[in-house]
Write a protein that holds these residues in place. Structure first.
Motif, PDB file in Angstrom:
ATOM      1  N   VAL A 153       0.845  -1.187   0.000  1.00 39.41           N
ATOM      2  CA  VAL A 153       0.000   0.000   0.000  1.00 39.41           C
ATOM      3  C   VAL A 153       0.883   1.240   0.000  1.00 39.41           C
ATOM      4  N   MET A 154       0.432   2.223  -0.764  1.00 48.12           N
ATOM      5  CA  MET A 154       1.082   3.526  -0.713  1.00 48.12           C
ATOM      6  C   MET A 154       0.054   4.475  -0.109  1.00 48.12           C
ATOM      7  N   ILE A 155       0.444   5.141   0.969  1.00 46.31           N
ATOM      8  CA  ILE A 155      -0.506   6.053   1.619  1.00 46.31           C
ATOM      9  C   ILE A 155      -0.149   7.474   1.207  1.00 46.31           C
ATOM     10  N   HIS A 156      -1.130   8.119   0.590  1.00 44.00           N
ATOM     11  CA  HIS A 156      -0.911   9.464   0.042  1.00 44.00           C
ATOM     12  C   HIS A 156      -1.681  10.441   0.917  1.00 44.00           C
ATOM     13  N   SER A 157      -1.001  11.509   1.358  1.00 41.90           N
ATOM     14  CA  SER A 157      -1.704  12.490   2.192  1.00 41.90           C
ATOM     15  C   SER A 157      -1.485  13.898   1.658  1.00 41.90           C
ATOM     16  N   VAL A 158      -2.524  14.709   1.765  1.00 40.38           N
ATOM     17  CA  VAL A 158      -2.441  16.122   1.351  1.00 40.38           C
ATOM     18  C   VAL A 158      -2.809  16.965   2.568  1.00 40.38           C
ATOM     19  N   THR A 159      -1.897  17.824   2.999  1.00 42.85           N
ATOM     20  CA  THR A 159      -2.176  18.716   4.125  1.00 42.85           C
ATOM     21  C   THR A 159      -2.047  20.166   3.668  1.00 42.85           C
ATOM     22  N   PRO A 160      -3.100  20.974   3.836  1.00 46.90           N
ATOM     23  CA  PRO A 160      -2.960  22.387   3.469  1.00 46.90           C
ATOM     24  C   PRO A 160      -2.016  23.082   4.441  1.00 46.90           C
ATOM     25  N   VAL A 161      -1.048  23.808   3.933  1.00 48.23           N
ATOM     26  CA  VAL A 161      -0.076  24.499   4.778  1.00 48.23           C
ATOM     27  C   VAL A 161      -0.436  25.978   4.864  1.00 48.23           C
ATOM     28  N   GLU A 162      -0.815  26.509   3.730  1.00 43.84           N
ATOM     29  CA  GLU A 162      -1.330  27.872   3.670  1.00 43.84           C
ATOM     30  C   GLU A 162      -2.161  27.940   2.386  1.00 43.84           C
ATOM     31  N   PRO A 163      -2.901  29.041   2.163  1.00 37.00           N
ATOM     32  CA  PRO A 163      -3.734  29.066   0.950  1.00 37.00           C
ATOM     33  C   PRO A 163      -2.883  28.782  -0.285  1.00 37.00           C
ATOM     34  N   LEU A 164      -3.358  27.851  -1.098  1.00 42.66           N
ATOM     35  CA  LEU A 164      -2.693  27.464  -2.347  1.00 42.66           C
ATOM     36  C   LEU A 164      -1.315  26.827  -2.140  1.00 42.66           C
ATOM     37  N   LEU A 165      -1.069  26.276  -0.976  1.00 43.78           N
ATOM     38  CA  LEU A 165       0.172  25.517  -0.762  1.00 43.78           C
ATOM     39  C   LEU A 165      -0.171  24.228  -0.015  1.00 43.78           C
ATOM     40  N   GLN A 166       0.097  23.097  -0.699  1.00 42.43           N
ATOM     41  CA  GLN A 166      -0.237  21.792  -0.106  1.00 42.43           C
ATOM     42  C   GLN A 166       1.041  21.002   0.156  1.00 42.43           C
ATOM     43  N   HIS A 167       1.038  20.289   1.285  1.00 45.91           N
ATOM     44  CA  HIS A 167       2.149  19.405   1.602  1.00 45.91           C
ATOM     45  C   HIS A 167       1.671  17.980   1.323  1.00 45.91           C
TER      46      HIS A 167
END
Ligand code: FES
Ligand SMILES: [Fe+2]
Length: 327
Positions: free
Chosen positions: A234-248
């Motif tokens: 399994v590959m676990i993919h995560s998206v965390t907003p850091v600031e508007p229009l910037l995703q980690h």
């Protein structure tokens, strides 16, 4: 983060202090001490299941946020508390529930059984910062048409879109068949992908791979790989907003213990090549709330309807957003 310790997480509007006690339990609390505002994650100490502020030594319980000790005061007032954020630990990540209206968790993130039991083991992670609207990255799952265009060139063509269509590696191509569907569990959706490879136009079935990508909530995807002789993982993919229009964005891979690590490491590398092609698009595109779609793009509209459940009336907006989401 496999030992007691203290970590700092920066997030759009919140600052967290994340710590683990000696029993392994992790806690997420507000970073700023309610006494005089010191940052608990910078110089704070873990004391049992409490965190001690570095400024005057107040201690707060990670369980309920109550202040348990003020070293110089006779009595700890009842109202001395810090905010504790609902959190859980899945696949080596500490996940925090955030709702802009303060609503408590309405669903949980399930463990991947094979990861929890140790049958699938960790083989590495990648990390990217992407300048894009938060919705762009998950929406990729419903955009079947881009797979056969952006992701068709063999990975050796690299990530720079000015060269990915170059003739040199044209004899090898990726082929994708994909279908995205929301699941009955409202906050989940599933993308089934069949990947195959051709060399000089000849299909090699031994290289076929099935990938099921289950999205759980707005920012987490479990991509399960299944291959006849290269095993499963399994590959676990995560998206965390850091600031508007910037995703980690992170990708963490776990794979069957018996499979040599070169296989999962290769898959992680191949995924990062394909992902960085998307990144070059995202970093330079606009989010269009009214895109010009054709019938074959219908899943994108369905995905937008599905994703709209993760906004509420009070979701943070910016002045330029008043007329829509094109920002
Ligand atoms: S600011 Fe934290 S104890 Fe004083
Ligand atoms: Fe993509």
């Amino acid at each position: 983060m496999g030992y007691p310790g203290l970590h700092r997480i920066l997030w759009t509007r919140e600052q967290f202090a994340v710590f683990r006690d000696a029993s392994g339990q992790s806690y997420v609390v507000d970073a700023y001490c309610p006494h005089l505002g010191a940052n608990l994650s910078v110089g704070g100490r873990v004391m049992g299941s409490c965190i001690e502020c570095p400024f005057h030594g107040w201690q707060f319980s990670g369980k309920d946020g109550k202040c348990t000790r003020i070293p110089y005061a006779e009595k700890v007032p009842e109202f001395a508390k810090i905010k504790v954020w609902p959190s859980c630990e899945v696949g080596g990540m500490i996940l925090v529930w955030y709702h802009c209206d303060g609503v408590s968790p309405t669903w949980q993130v399930p463990e991947q059984e094979e990861v929890a039991s140790g049958a699938w083991v960790f083989h590495g992670t990648t990390e990217h910062f992407v300048n894009a609207h938060v919705q762009e990255i998950p929406e990729n799952a419903a955009d079947a048409a881009h797979l056969s265009f952006l992701h068709e060139p063999w990975i050796m063509n690299g990530v720079d879109l000015r060269h990915t269509k170059s003739k040199f590696w044209r004899f090898m191509k990726h082929h994708w068949k994909a279908e995205w569907q929301p699941e009955p569990d409202m906050h989940c959706s599933c993308l089934i992908v069949k990947h195959s490879l051709t060399i000089f136009g000849k299909h090699f079935p031994l290289l076929d791979m099935m990938i099921s990508a289950r999205q759980i909530g707005p920012g987490l995807v479990f991509l399960i790989f299944q291959h006849d002789f290269l095993g499963c993982g399994v590959m676990i993919h995560s998206v965390t907003p850091v600031e508007p229009l910037l995703q980690h964005v992170t990708h963490r891979i776990y794979y069957q213990r018996s499979v040599p690590s070169i296989i999962p490491k290769f898959l992680l590398w191949a995924e990062s090549i394909q992902f960085e092609r998307d990144v070059m698009i995202w970093n330079n595109k606009q989010y269009l709330s009214k895109p010009l779609l054709v019938k074959e793009d219908a899943a994108i509209q369905r995905h937008r309807r599905w994703y709209s459940q993760f906004y509420s009336e009070n979701s943070p907006k910016f002045p330029s957003q008043n007329t829509g989401l094109d920002w």
